[in-house]
Write an enzyme that holds these catalytic residues in place. Structure first.
Site, PDB file in Angstrom:
ATOM      1  CG  ASP A 520      -2.078  10.396   3.075  1.00  0.00           C
ATOM      2  OD1 ASP A 520      -1.033  10.432   3.754  1.00  0.00           O
ATOM      3  OD2 ASP A 520      -3.205  10.243   3.572  1.00  0.00           O
ATOM      4  CE  LYS A 522      -2.549   7.725   6.192  1.00  0.00           C
ATOM      5  NZ  LYS A 522      -2.798   8.741   7.232  1.00  0.00           N
ATOM      6  CG  ASN A 525      -4.463   6.096   3.118  1.00  0.00           C
ATOM      7  OD1 ASN A 525      -5.365   5.992   3.940  1.00  0.00           O
ATOM      8  ND2 ASN A 525      -3.836   7.237   2.901  1.00  0.00           N
ATOM      9  CG  ASP A 538      -8.305   8.164   2.424  1.00  0.00           C
ATOM     10  OD1 ASP A 538      -8.804   9.156   1.856  1.00  0.00           O
ATOM     11  OD2 ASP A 538      -8.096   8.125   3.644  1.00  0.00           O
ATOM     12  CB  THR A 567       0.884  10.657   7.024  1.00  0.00           C
ATOM     13  OG1 THR A 567      -0.449  10.478   6.540  1.00  0.00           O
ATOM     14  CG2 THR A 567       0.947  10.201   8.470  1.00  0.00           C
TER      15      THR A 567
END
Length: 726
Positions: A520, A522, A525, A538, A567
C-alpha cells in the site's frame, strides 16, 4: 480534505487528495447458493459474450470462463424492486449482474433528487468493480418490469481466477523442469521465468525457427504440433557444395521444447521448426533471461550449496512476538468539554512495558505488577475505524504516536491487524516505523509507535506543489517560442523527490530481503520526522512469510498472494487481474508515487476521470500511454516507465539486480546511498510548522471525538474471541 491547492481555476484536489485503501473483507458466513437455478448451459455462450467486454474476464482462457459462468445463477427481480442501492457496501456490493430479461433503470442522487442516468437491458452488465474489492455502489439500480439477472459473486470469481492462475503456473513450471539445461535453477528462479515467458501463436505452416539463423530465444510448446527438419548439402563439384536435401528428423507436441541452446549464446539454429497445426508456444528470449536471472552460464557454474531459506527471516524474528505475561498500560485522555481526565486501563505485555520503563505497582494482595502510563495529546489523523494521537510516556517522558483501532471495525479483517503487530514490532530499519508496545481495552486495540512530527509526504506535496506556465506543442508539431502557454501543476523539485524516492528504495529493499511485501505504498503512508527524514508506516496491508506445516514459506520462494488490497490508482496490473503477486507490486507503487511527487497527480487519472474502473483499465492496458508534463526530465520519465512495466518479471526491481538496478539508474547518478542509509545526508527540505498541523487543524469536532459505543453483546463476544491473543 477538499481541493489540495488550485490556481486560476485549476482544481487539483482529486489528483493528489488523500485516498482510502481497500482490501477484500472476510465474510462472517459464506454466502449460501440461492435456490434459484444455475445458469443453463445453453446460455453460457451468451453470458461469456457479455462478460467478454469486462476487464477482468477477457484475459481468462475458455475453460476458466466456462467454470466461472457455470457457477452463476439466476435471480428474479419484480417490477419496482431495487437490485442495488447507491452507497451500499459489504455483501450488498459483492456481486456482478448480467441482465437476462427485462429492464432496469440506473439512478444517481444529484442535488437531493434521484435522476435516471442510464438503462440496462438484456446483455448489459453492471457491478464489475465489485469483483475487485468492497467499493460502495455508485448508483441505484431498480427494475422497471419483471426481470431476471445472472449473478456472479466476488468470492466465486476470485477463487476461480486464483486456481486458474496457480494451475497455469504449475503447468509451465512442469515444462521448465523437463529442460535439462535449466536443471541447475532453483524453484524460485524457474517461477521467475514462468512470469517472464511470453505466449506466441503461430498459424499452421509457419516457420518458427530456420536452420542457420542466429538463435536468440527458447520455445516450449503449450499446445499444438510442429515438425523439425534438417537441411544437408550433398557432395558436388565446382565447390558449390552440391544440392541441399531436407530431412524430417523429429515431431514435437505439447510440453516439448526447442532452441534451448540460444540461452547460452548466439548459436546458429541447428534445424528448422515448422508448425503443423495452430501452435501455441511460451517464448523466452536470451536477453529477457539474462535481465531477470543473469547469464545462464554463470548460473550453471555456481556452487550448488543448499538454499538456506530461513536465513534472512530469522534475523527479522530476533525479537519475536510479545510475551503472554500480562501487564497494565494506563491511557490518560482529556474529556471533551470538561477538561477532566479519563483513565482507561488496558491489557498489555510485561516485556514491552518493562522495556519502556514501566514501574512496579503493588496489587491489593501484595503481588507486584508492571504498569506503564501514557497520556494522549493532540490528534494527528483519523481513519474509518482508527485515530492516531501524540502520546507521552510518563515513565521516561518520551513522545510516541498512539494508534487506536476500534475492535468492531477491524474484526472482519483481523489478519491485517496481527500482521501489522508482528511486522512493526520487529522492524529495525531507519526508514521504517517501529512499534514498541501493543495493548487492548474492551473496545479498542492500541499500538505505541514512533512519533513522526513532520506530517507525511502528502503534506509535503500539498505545501510545495504549485502551478506553472509552460509552452505546449500542438499536434506533435514543435513550435518552440511560438507555442501557446498553458498552466500545469508542478510537484516537488527533482532533488527533493529523489531524496524521498531513494529513502523508499532502501526501505522496500529491506522489507523484501526479510520476505515482506508492503502492498500500500502512497504518499499518505510515508511519514516525515522533525529532521526531514522519512519512515514508511501503516503496515496494516503488509504481508510476511507464513508458517505452514512446520516450515516458513517465504514469498521469495515463488509463492504469491492473491488478495486484492491497496489504493485504487496505485495498484499493480497483476493485483487488478487477480494473477497473484509478490514484491513486484511495491516497485509498481514506487513508480506511481514518484510520478505523483513530481507532477502532483496520478499517472492513470489523465485524461481526467472519476471512474475507478476507467483507472483500472488504463493500469492493465498495455496500449495506454502515460502522459508526462513537459518539465519532467527524460531520465526521470525512463525510471518511472521502467517501474510501471506491466510485466512483473521485467519490472525494474524484479530483475537480476533487484533494488541495485534502481540504485544504478541514471536518475540517481552521483547519489550517495551510503550517506543516506546512515542518515548522514542532509534532507533537502525540513518540515515547516504548518506541514504537521494543517490536517490537525482541519479535523472537525466529530473526527476528534468518537461516537458512543453501540456494539451488541454478540459483537463484543466475537471481538473478544478474535483478539484474545493480541
Amino acid at each position: 480534505m477538499g481541493n489540495a491547492f488550485s490556481s486560476d481555476g485549476l482544481e487539483t484536489g482529486q489528483d493528489v487528495g488523500r485516498q482510502q485503501a481497500v482490501t477484500e473483507a472476510r465474510r462472517k458466513v459464506p454466502s449460501a447458493r440461492p435456490a434459484s437455478e444455475l445458469a443453463k448451459k445453453e446460455d453460457w455462450p451468451f453470458i461469456r459474450e457479455c462478460l467478454g467486454k469486462m476487464l477482468l474476464f477477457n484475459h481468462l482462457d475458455d475453460d476458466m470462463q466456462n467454470q466461472i459462468v457455470g457457477d452463476m445463477y439466476e435471480r428474479r427481480i419484480g417490477a419496482g424492486e431495487i437490485l442495488i442501492r447507491e452507497g451500499d457496501t459489504g455483501l450488498a456490493a459483492s456481486e456482478l449482474y448480467v441482465v437476462s430479461a427485462g429492464e432496469f433503470e440506473v439512478l444517481q442522487r444529484r442535488r437531493g433528487a434521484n435522476l435516471r442516468v442510464n438503462m440496462k437491458r438484456r446483455g448489459d452488465t453492471f457491478g464489475e468493480v465489485s469483483l475487485m474489492y468492497n467499493s460502495p455502489r455508485g448508483a441505484t439500480v431498480a427494475a422497471t418490469q419483471d426481470s431476471v439477472v445472472w449473478v456472479l459473486e466476488r468470492d466465486v470469481f476470485r477463487a476461480h481466477a486464483r486456481v486458474g492462475q496457480e494451475t497455469a503456473t504449475q503447468q509451465v513450471e512442469l515444462f521448465l523442469n523437463s529442460v535439462p539445461i535449466l536443471s541447475a535453477l532453483t524453484k524460485e528462479e524457474k517461477l521467475v521465468l514462468v512470469d517472464a515467458a511470453e505466449e506466441a501463436v503461430f498459424p499452421p505452416g509457419t516457420t518458427v525457427v530456420r536452420q542457420g539463423d542466429a538463435g536468440d530465444a527458447f520455445f516450449i510448446i503449450k499446445d499444438g504440433e510442429a515438425v523439425v527438419y534438417q537441411e544437408e548439402r550433398g557432395g558436388g563439384g565446382d565447390g558449390a557444395g552440391g544440392a541441399a536435401s531436407r530431412r524430417r528428423v523429429n515431431q514435437l507436441f505439447r510440453s516439448d521444447f526447442f532452441g534451448e541452446q540460444a540461452l547460452l549464446g548466439n548459436v546458429p539454429r541447428a534445424a528448422t521448426v515448422e508448425s503443423v497445426t495452430r501452435l501455441v508456444c511460451l517464448v523466452l528470449g536470451r536477453e529477457t533471461f539474462t535481465a531477470v536471472l543473469g547469464p545462464l552460464e554463470a548460473l550453471l557454474k555456481r556452487e550448488k550449496s543448499p538454499q538456506v531459506v530461513n536465513q534472512r527471516l530469522l534475523k527479522l524474528q530476533a525479537r519475536g512476538g510479545p510475551t503472554r505475561i500480562p501487564a497494565e498500560v494506563v491511557v490518560r485522555r482529556k474529556q471533551h468539554g470538561s477538561g477532566e481526565w479519563d483513565v482507561v486501563r488496558t491489557r498489555g505485555h510485561a516485556d514491552e512495558v518493562e522495556e519502556l520503563g514501566g514501574t512496579s505497582v503493588a496489587e491489593s494482595g501484595g503481588t507486584p505488577r508492571r504498569q506503564l502510563v501514557v497520556t494522549e495529546g493532540m490528534v494527528l489523523g483519523t481513519g474509518a475505524f482508527s485515530r492516531v494521537c501524540v502520546a507521552r510516556d510518563e515513565a521516561k517522558g518520551r513522545t510516541f504516536a498512539l494508534k487506536r483501532m476500534r475492535k468492531s471495525g477491524v474484526v472482519q479483517c483481523p489478519e491485517h491487524v496481527f500482521c501489522e503487530q508482528t511486522i512493526t514490532r520487529n522492524l529495525t530499519h531507519p526508514f521504517c516505523i517501529r512499534q514498541y508496545a501493543s495493548f487492548q481495552d474492551k473496545y479498542h486495540l492500541y499500538f505505541l509507535m514512533d512519533y513522526m512530527g513532520g506530517g507525511d509526504l502528502m503534506d509535503v506535496l500539498v505545501a510545495d506543489a504549485h502551478v506553472i506556465s509552460v509552452r505546449k506543442d500542438a499536434g506533435g508539431v514543435r513550435q518552440g517560442c511560438f507555442a501557446p502557454k498553458v498552466k500545469v501543476l508542478k510537484g516537488l523539485d527533482n532533488s527533493v523527490a529523489r531524496f524521498y524516492v531513494a529513502s523508499l528504495v532502501l526501505a522496500l529493499d529491506y522489507l523484501h530481503q526479510h520476505n515482506i511485501v508492503y502492498r500500500d505504498l502512497k504518499p499518505e503512508n510515508v511519514f516525515i520526522d522533525t529532521g526531514g527524514h522519512i519512515k514508511l508506516g501503516d503496515f496494516g496491508f503488509a504481508k510476511a512469510s507464513s508458517w505452514l506445516g512446520g516450515l516458513w514459506r517465504p514469498l521469495e520462494n515463488g509463492r504469491k498472494t492473491y488478495t486484492f488490497c491497496g489504493t485504487p490508482g496505485y495498484v499493480a496490473p497483476e493485483n487488478v487481474l487477480a494473477q497473484g503477486y509478490n514484491f513486484s507490486v511495491d516497485w509498481w507503487g514506487l513508480g506511481v508515487l514518484m510520478y505523483v511527487l513530481l507532477t502532483g497527480r496520478q499517472p492513470f487519472t489523465s485524461p481526467k476521470t472519476d471512474d475507478p474502473m476507467v483507472v483500472m483499465r488504463r493500469i492493465v492496458d498495455e496500449k495506454f500511454r502515460i502522459a508526462f508534463p513537459p518539465y519532467v526530465h527524460p531520465v526521470a520519465r525512463d525510471l518511472i516507465l521502467r517501474l510501471l512495466e506491466r510485466r512483473p518479471a521485467r519490472r525494474l526491481g524484479m530483475l537480476a539486480g533487484r533494488a541495485g538496478d534502481i540504485k544504478r539508474h541514471a536518475w540517481f547518478e552521483g547519489f550517495d546511498w551510503d550517506a543516506l542509509e546512515a542518515r548522514k545526508m542532509d534532507p533537502p527540505r525540513r518540515p515547516k510548522g504548518q506541514d504537521a498541523t494543517k490536517r490537525i487543524q482541519e479535523l472537525t469536532e466529530g473526527e476528534r471525538h468518537e461516537k458512543p459505543h453501540q456494539e451488541s453483546a454478540e459483537e463484543m463476544e466475537e471481538c473478544e474471541a478474535v483478539f484474545a491473543d493480541f
